[in-house]
Every structure is written in C-alpha cells, then in structure tokens.
Enzyme design. Structure first.
Site, PDB file in Angstrom:
ATOM      1  N   GLU A 234    -167.214  -8.200 -14.607  1.00  0.00           N
ATOM      2  CA  GLU A 234    -167.486  -7.275 -15.426  1.00  0.00           C
ATOM      3  C   GLU A 234    -168.773  -6.677 -15.351  1.00  0.00           C
ATOM      4  O   GLU A 234    -169.247  -6.043 -16.326  1.00  0.00           O
ATOM      5  CB  GLU A 234    -166.989  -7.615 -16.997  1.00  0.00           C
TER       6      GLU A 234
ATOM      7  N   HIS B  32    -167.901  -9.826 -24.009  1.00  0.00           N
ATOM      8  CA  HIS B  32    -168.951  -9.934 -22.917  1.00  0.00           C
ATOM      9  C   HIS B  32    -170.150 -10.423 -23.395  1.00  0.00           C
ATOM     10  O   HIS B  32    -170.216 -10.764 -24.787  1.00  0.00           O
ATOM     11  CB  HIS B  32    -169.385  -8.467 -22.531  1.00  0.00           C
TER      12      HIS B  32
ATOM     13  N   GLY C 132    -158.924  -8.752 -27.301  1.00  0.00           N
ATOM     14  CA  GLY C 132    -160.094  -9.483 -26.991  1.00  0.00           C
ATOM     15  C   GLY C 132    -161.200  -8.907 -27.784  1.00  0.00           C
ATOM     16  O   GLY C 132    -162.288  -9.395 -27.962  1.00  0.00           O
TER      17      GLY C 132
ATOM     18  N   CYS D 103    -173.700  -1.247 -24.078  1.00  0.00           N
ATOM     19  CA  CYS D 103    -172.611  -0.844 -23.291  1.00  0.00           C
ATOM     20  C   CYS D 103    -172.692   0.481 -22.574  1.00  0.00           C
ATOM     21  O   CYS D 103    -172.063   0.593 -21.432  1.00  0.00           O
ATOM     22  CB  CYS D 103    -171.315  -0.980 -23.955  1.00  0.00           C
TER      23      CYS D 103
END
Ligand code: SUG
Length: 451
Positions: free
Chosen positions: A180, A255, A30, A374
């Site tokens: 997450e 995300h 993904g 990130c």
C-alpha cells in the site's frame, strides 16, 4: 555548509486531486470512516476545492507543493473485463442493475490518496543517485487494485528523465505481496540531503509470522516491503522493518500512517503503533546517523477510538528552514477534547521540534478515511531533479487558479449513489480529465487517451 543546503534538497508534497466521481461507497473494510459513511451523498466539487486549498495554503507558507491528477473513472474498461458489454451507457446500466457493488468500485476516486500511490527512495539513498519509484499494487481491495497501472503512467510521465528517475514494476498483485505504498513507509534523516533510514511498517508476514490481526485485514506484508527495499537497492543498514500492532489494525488503523508520522529525525507515534515499540526505536537509533527524536503519545492521552476518529497521526509533519516543525492536522482533531488538549499540552508544549499546528478542513476526504497525510505523496528532490520534472505539476498561484477554475467548470456538487450510473457523469469526467492533462502538460496518461 550541509549537503542539503548545497544541493537545495527539498521535500515536495504531491497531493492527489480529488476526482470528479468522488463518492461514498463503503468500500474499504477495516477503514472505519469508509464503512460508516457508505451511501452518503458526496460533494466532489467541495472535495476538490478543499484539497486545492490545503495545497495552496502550504505553498503560501513556503512548502514545496506538487499535484498529481486523478484517474479515469468510471473505469468502464474494468467492467468490460468482467463481462459487461454494449455501449458505455449499456455497460453502466447493466452494472448498476446486476452488480451495483462493482459499479461503485469502478467509480471510486480513491487515487486522491497519493500516500498509497507508491514508495519512493530519494536519490541521496540510492546507489545510482537516482530517485526510485514503485507503484503500490493495492491488491487488498478491488477498487484500489484498479489504480496502479495509471499511477505508473502518471509517475513515468512526470518523473520521465531517466538520468534522474528510475521506475520499478508493481509487485505481484497477490496477497503475499500486498503493498500500500508510502502510507507504510517513513524516511527518517537529519537534513533532507543527508542519508536516511527507511522505516517499513507491515501488518503481517505472508510466509510465517506469529501475530496477525483477527478482525480486519492487514494490507501490507513484510515480504512486499522487503521486495520494494530490494528493488530500490536499499541495504540492511538503511532499513528497519517493523510490525504494526495487530490490535491497532483491529481498531481501524488500516495503514501505519493512521497511527504514526515521521519526518526528518522526528517520529510522532501512538504507543499502540508498533508490536515491538522499544525494539523498533532501538534499531532506528542504531542505524540513523542523527539522533532520533521520538514523540510518543500514550494510550491514556489518546484512546484508539480518538486516534482513529480524529486522524491526529494522519497529520502532515513539515520541516521548517529553522529546524522547527509544523503539524497540519485535520479539523476533526478540534472536535475531540482529548486530542486537542494532547496537541496543545503534549505536542506543542513538549520538548520536541513541533512548534506550530495548522488545522485544515478536508472533510470530504476524511469521510472516506483519508486525512491530510493520505492526500500527499512525499518526494525528496534536489534542485536538478526538480528542474528535470516534466509538466506543470509544481503548484504556483497561476496553476492553483487554473485548477480551481477547472474544478468549478466540470465538477458536480452533489453525487448520490444512484448517480454513478449516469452516462453523462462518465462523459463529463473524460472531458475534464482530457483538459486536465493539457493543463498539467503531462501528455497522455489515461486509457482513453492511450487507446
Ligand atoms: O484505502 N478509502 C481509502 C483511504 C486511504 C487512506 N490512505 C492512507 N491512510 N494513506 C482506503 O481505505 C474508501 C472508498 C469508499 O468507501 O468509497 C477508501 O478507499
């Protein structure tokens, strides 16, 4: 004078250092970049230096910058748990031969993406006036499921002072509580020292729920987000739970931070970010004590393909003392015409606080689907909390020099998939990490140090 000015409340960006085994293994389903770059040769030294340069330039520009260490990789203990035995070299050789996909997973340097390390609630929003931490379970993938234990040790080592910091257990590592971390959590507020509203974005509901992605996994559940909010004592008035658009997940937005970024009162987002865009904004407006400033990027300006390939929304949105904001975008944004012109004509020229764009090269990380945002975990801290940190983890020129020299001393500049079984790589990494914990003065945090 405002509360944040009195307490000198600041956002500190704790970037994850890229680890010595950084490689491209195509592990993240993904995540389009990870899936398409699996098998490439990586350059861990360049990756670590790119990360350090980003930290240094933001420090030089006046932003508070911290650093978090990478994890012990290869995780030979994980291979032993899976039945591989013998000496370390034998374990690595057997795994390389019999289960190369497992060897790749235990070598991943994925802890560099500290936006996934956990969820943080600043003390201003907590009843007990402490900063609250929950490491993310990262149970969606095996290579990331290996992170939370050491993440917990690292966070507890640095944020050790119990008077200021509270640590919660990792949520049960099972699909219902798939978590997450901060990649799906945004705190919106006026000044940092003023109360904030916590936007939790989830991809699916474990118990009930109608819409879910069809192609790629949803990595965050509503139930996980609710549990973290409960742990931190956040009330209904302080929280908004919004579902991510399932079509966005299916287009590679694994995300929320791949399609939205918020800071202070500003929420920069793509029109495909939320399943119920208006409802989400309305609830934020109703709960925030300061006016929300939504900055919406329509699909006609930036396609989903451009959003995912450029990582425009994985930029860091940084607040300046005069209230303007700086957007730190990955170099890939310059390579896409539609994205670059949106930055110039819509974001910079628009009626919003974003007044500056800084371009950073973090290509080594980007090829695995990790952009500037990130790579950092945001922790809002008061003066007293910053003073209570353990270790040498706030970046200074001296620490930057030490870390750069350390990377140059230990890191390889070429790592092909077959090199992961090299027992020397494992040895080099342990030596490097042992020295790093001394350099950062954080004590023992790794399995090989804790015994
Ligand atoms: O979990 N990539 C990471 C990237 C995480 C990015 N983080 C945020 N968006 N906050 C992931 O998908 C790829 C590893 C590999 O394929 O070798 C990886 O794990």
């Amino acid at each position: 004078m405002s509360a944040s000015a009195i307490n000198n409340v600041q956002e500190v960006n704790f970037d994850g250092l890229v680890g010595p085994t950084h490689n491209y293994s195509g592990l993240a389903v993904g995540n389009v970049a990870s899936m398409s770059h699996g098998g490439l040769v990586s350059n861990p030294k360049e990756g670590a230096l790119q990360g350090l340069l980003k930290m240094k330039s933001l420090m030089d520009a006046g932003y508070a910058q911290g650093v978090l260490p990478p994890q012990q990789r290869p995780d030979i203990g994980a291979l032993r748990d899976l039945g591989f035995s013998g000496s370390n070299s034998e374990v690595l050789a057997r795994a390389a031969k019999e289960a190369p996909q497992l060897l790749r997973a235990v070598c991943s340097a994925s802890s560099m993406w500290t936006a996934n390390a956990g969820t943080i609630t600043p003390s201003i929003d907590a009843l007990d006036s402490r900063v609250h931490f929950t490491p993310a379970n990262l149970q969606s993938s095996f290579h990331r499921y290996l992170e939370p234990q050491t993440t917990g040790h690292v966070l507890q080592a640095i944020f050790r002072d119990e008077q200021h910091f509270a640590h919660h257990p990792v949520l049960p590592a099972t699909p219902a509580f798939s978590d997450e971390g901060a990649a799906n959590h945004t705190r919106l507020c006026g000044e940092y020292g003023e109360p904030g509203v916590h936007l939790f974005v989830y991809g699916r509901q474990a118990f009930g729920g109608e819409r879910a992605p069809q192609r790629y996994p949803a990595r965050q559940t509503l139930e996980a987000s609710q549990a973290v909010a409960r742990q931190h004592g956040l009330t209904e008035a302080q929280t908004v739970f919004a579902q991510q658009h399932p079509d966005a997940i299916d287009a590679g937005v694994f995300h929320n931070d791949v399609i939205a970024v918020g800071n202070g009162p500003v929420l920069l987002y793509h029109e495909m970010a939320f399943l119920d865009e208006e409802g989400t904004l309305d609830e934020l407006r109703a709960k925030m004590s300061t006016p929300l400033i939504p900055v919406r990027v329509p699909l006609e300006a930036v396609s989903m393909e451009d959003a995912v390939a450029s990582y425009l929304f994985n930029s860091q949105l940084l607040t300046n003392p005069d209230g303007t904001m700086t957007l730190v975008v990955p170099g890939e944004c310059q390579e896409r015409e539609a994205v670059w012109s949106t930055i110039q004509n819509h974001l910079l020229a628009g009626n919003n606080p974003i007044s500056e764009v800084i371009v950073k090269d973090v290509k080594q990380s980007m090829r695995n689907g990790g952009g500037p945002a990130c790579l950092r975990l945001r922790v809002v801290l008061t003066d007293a909390e910053r003073a209570a940190l353990t270790g040498r983890v706030l970046l200074t020129d001296a620490l930057y020099d030490d870390l750069t020299a350390w990377v140059n001393r230990y890191y390889r500049d070429w790592l092909a998939p077959d090199d992961l079984a090299d027992p020397l790589l494992a040895e080099e990494s342990l030596t490097a990490l042992d020295e790093l914990t001394q350099l950062l003065k954080i004590g023992s945090v790794y399995p090989f140090q804790l015994g």
